[in-house]
Design an enzyme around this catalytic site. Structure first.
Site, PDB file in Angstrom:
ATOM      1  N   GLU A 271      23.781  14.914   7.767  1.00 46.84           N
ATOM      2  CA  GLU A 271      23.228  13.822   8.572  1.00 46.84           C
ATOM      3  C   GLU A 271      24.258  12.719   8.801  1.00 46.84           C
ATOM      4  OE1 GLU A 271      20.554  13.824  10.175  1.00 46.84           O
ATOM      5  OE2 GLU A 271      19.172  15.225   9.224  1.00 46.84           O
ATOM      6  N   ARG A 275      25.617  11.981  12.657  1.00 44.79           N
ATOM      7  CA  ARG A 275      25.169  10.693  13.200  1.00 44.79           C
ATOM      8  C   ARG A 275      26.261   9.622  13.157  1.00 44.79           C
ATOM      9  NH1 ARG A 275      18.736   9.862  12.060  1.00 44.79           N
ATOM     10  NH2 ARG A 275      18.188  12.011  11.530  1.00 44.79           N
ATOM     11  N   ASP A 402      18.661  26.007  12.709  1.00 43.90           N
ATOM     12  CA  ASP A 402      18.916  25.838  14.136  1.00 43.90           C
ATOM     13  C   ASP A 402      20.383  25.666  14.530  1.00 43.90           C
ATOM     14  OD1 ASP A 402      18.940  23.422  12.821  1.00 43.90           O
ATOM     15  OD2 ASP A 402      17.537  22.408  14.159  1.00 43.90           O
ATOM     16  N   GLU A 534      14.990  17.649  21.725  1.00 50.90           N
ATOM     17  CA  GLU A 534      15.464  19.001  22.030  1.00 50.90           C
ATOM     18  C   GLU A 534      15.058  19.494  23.423  1.00 50.90           C
ATOM     19  OE1 GLU A 534      15.922  18.163  17.938  1.00 50.90           O
ATOM     20  OE2 GLU A 534      14.042  18.189  19.067  1.00 50.90           O
ATOM     21  N   THR A 622      25.364  18.096  17.850  1.00 50.35           N
ATOM     22  CA  THR A 622      23.927  18.290  17.687  1.00 50.35           C
ATOM     23  C   THR A 622      23.155  16.979  17.639  1.00 50.35           C
ATOM     24  OG1 THR A 622      22.312  19.609  16.449  1.00 50.35           O
ATOM     25  CG2 THR A 622      23.864  18.272  15.163  1.00 50.35           C
TER      26      THR A 622
END
Length: 634
Positions: A271, A275, A402, A534, A622
């Site tokens: 994360e 980010r 994913d 998404e 992502t």
């Protein structure tokens, strides 16, 4: 009682005996003295002697330790001894029992004392909880009343002034270009509406959560995760693309002066990488501001301590200050998607710094994953950082699986298609997805199922809706043409996850009935909406590649539903508890990815200039942070 004969008294005054010895001479002298005494004197002596004898006899009976007892006859000794031992045993038993009863009594008193103290403490706590609950209820009531007043005022204002979003015409297929290629900022009404939504979200964050990780828009508070200003850093490149110069400058100054990376705080490697590190690198790529690169290098060096050289698999968490890495608190394994979705960011850091150490670390992870991946390219969603082996047999393109598949294609694209191994891994994985997971209902909905061991589960997370965009991206980079056909089918299903709900917003998870008329349904526990990106991500890529206006139309419908149900009157947008109602309730949380991803993709969906984040020059991580494509030789 046992008879004990009295002790023999001893007469220490000898009045008889004769002889020629020195002692007998003394006794003779004593005898002559006695005959010379008067009767009174002899009587007095008798009395004294009698008294002495009585005293000695009394003491002999009262204190048998002073003088030894005369021995009993042999025929009485054994029963006497047995009785004494028996009595001694009884006395000892009585003493032990008494001590036990006393200890039990003491224990009971201690327990009663503890119970009384506990009862008093519970009463105090209950009183405090009641007081706190009363305060919370009063504060909640005030907040609700304030929101009602604001909503009424907003409704009156809306009646007086037309809704700017509602009055915007449906987006057309291709607007005439009014700006030069590659310029940033809104160029049409739809983009301006999205920018206004961002500014409203930013208003709530700036007023109630500035410098903190995430906004709680309803209560007008904030929440912390990593103490790194997640929403602010995640939003930097969004503001830059939208042309929000004042907001960008203020955020840039906070990063330069207040972003503290030397904190004693554990962060999730995945994360924090996608980010924060991704946001810093993307903003540097867009702005050429060296400050962002300096911060990225500092953060990247700290995150490097998460890598486990022994297994080749990084730990899930690392402390930014102590550099200690460890497994997640919820279990012994890392998520497969997490260890395989840090490569774009670390490779770009190597490209900018000309230091291969970042590139080599994440490449080692991919080499290891390739060596243990099954032949169909589908990997379990857990992996152990100590053993380096997969755990379990659950396979999904939803949570924890994913972005493993996403980064296979994007690593190949990022380095100008020079790392052929990732293209091969991607093709193999898509073949496995098509053969093992793709399912179609009798009513025509195509979805991606999950594998639980050997059992197929008709369940699809909203997270899976990144896949149609990924397939479409691959289709313009040499992948088979039927990848685009599958992308179109999946995009339709993802939009139906929105259109079929009363709130016109998607749930977190949808389930499917393959052979029934109602082929999609939502369980109440899965009905929440987190403002996820998404579907609009795939709509943006599908629009860029096909120019089919239906994707803009669907995106606009989703945006209007966000505006209708998620906009908070005081600033910000909130996730929802359930989309199974036309009047959903706020969850009081605005995720950082709503500004970093969802609104960014909506803005790019309505971008008429394909040179703004051109898909052949940029690869998007992502977390929707654009990163330039580069050659390994440079």
């Amino acid at each position: 009682r046992v008879y004990v004969p009295p002790k023999m008294a001893r007469d220490y005054v000898s009045i008889a005996g004769f002889g020629n010895s020195r002692s007998s001479h003394g006794r003779n002298s004593c005898s002559r003295s006695w005959t010379r005494m008067t009767s009174f004197q002899r009587l007095a002596i008798f009395v004294v002697v009698a008294l002495v004898c009585m005293v000695l006899m009394t003491k002999a009976h009262g204190d048998k330790d002073d003088y030894p007892s005369a021995p009993l006859p042999s025929d009485l000794q054994e029963p006497v001894n047995d009785h004494a031992q028996s009595r001694q045993a009884l006395v000892q038993d009585d003493q032990i029992k008494f001590k036990q009863e006393m200890q039990a009594a003491v224990n009971r008193l201690e327990r009663e004392n503890a119970n009384i103290k506990s009862l008093i403490e519970r009463e105090r706590n209950a009183l405090g909880e009641e007081q706190q609950l009363a305060q919370d209820m009063a504060a909640h009531k005030q907040a609700v009343e304030a929101l009602q007043v604001q909503e009424e005022a907003r409704a009156q204002q809306d009646q007086q002034q037309p809704d700017p979003v509602a009055n915007i015409a449906q987006p057309h297929a291709q607007a005439p270009k009014s700006h030069s290629a590659g310029t940033y900022g809104p160029k049409n009404d739809q983009q301006r509406a999205v920018v206004d939504a961002f500014k409203w979200a930013w208003k709530g964050y700036r007023e109630s959560a500035w410098g903190h990780d995430e906004l709680l828009p309803v209560s007008r508070k904030h929440s912390e995760w990593f103490h790194l200003g997640l929403t602010l850093v995640d939003s930097l490149d969004t503001m830059y693309l939208m042309g929000l110069k004042e907001e960008f400058k203020e955020a840039r100054d906070w990063v330069a002066n207040d972003l503290n990376l030397n904190q004693n705080v554990d962060v999730n490697l995945f994360e924090c990488t996608i980010r924060v590190l991704g946001g810093l690198l993307s903003t540097y790529a867009l702005s050429n501001d060296e400050m962002f690169l300096d911060k990225a290098v500092d953060l990247g060096d700290r995150l490097m301590y998460a890598f486990n050289d022994a297994s080749g698999v990084p730990y899930s968490d690392v402390n930014l200050k102590s550099h200690q890495a460890h497994k997640p608190k919820w279990g012994p394994d890392s998520s497969t998607s997490e260890v395989s979705t840090i490569q774009l960011e670390f490779k770009l850091l190597s490209h900018y710094t000309k230091d291969r150490k970042y590139h080599d670390k994440v490449t080692t992870v991919m080499k290891h994953l390739k060596s243990i991946a099954p032949s169909n390219g589908l990997v379990p969603i857990f992996i152990n950082a100590n053993t380096g082996r997969f755990s379990g047999n659950t396979i999904t393109l939803g949570a924890r699986g994913d972005s493993y598949y996403e980064y296979l294609l994007k690593q190949w694209l990022q380095t100008n298609k020079e790392e052929e191994v990732y293209r091969a891994m991607y093709v193999q994985a898509v073949d496995g997805i098509r053969s093992e997971l793709i399912t179609k209902t009798d009513q025509g909905l195509t979805y991606v199922a999950e594998l639980l061991g050997h059992r197929k589960s008709p369940k699809m997370d909203h997270l899976v809706c990144f896949l149609p965009g990924l397939l479409a991206l691959g289709s313009i980079n040499g992948m088979p043409e039927d990848h685009l056909d599958l992308a179109k089918d999946l995009t339709k299903t993802c939009y139906e996850m929105y259109a079929r709900q009363p709130a016109k917003l998607a749930p977190e998870i949808a389930h499917f009935n393959n052979h029934e008329a109602n082929d999609m349904y939502v369980k109440p526990a899965d009905a929440h909406n987190l403002l996820r990106p998404e579907t609009v991500e795939s709509l943006f890529i599908m629009w860029r590649i096909t120019k089919d206006p239906i994707y803009r139309e669907w995106g606009w419908n989703i945006f209007q539903a966000f505006e209708k149900h998620c906009r908070v009157a005081t600033g910000g947008y909130s996730s929802l508890k359930s989309v199974l109602t036309q009047h959903p309730v706020f969850r009081d949380k605005m995720e950082s990815f709503f500004l970093g991803e969802t609104l960014k993709y909506l803005f790019l969906l309505f971008e008429d200039d394909d040179d703004v984040i051109a898909l052949d020059k940029w690869v998007i991580n992502t977390e929707a942070h654009p990163m330039p494509i580069f050659s390994l030789n440079t």
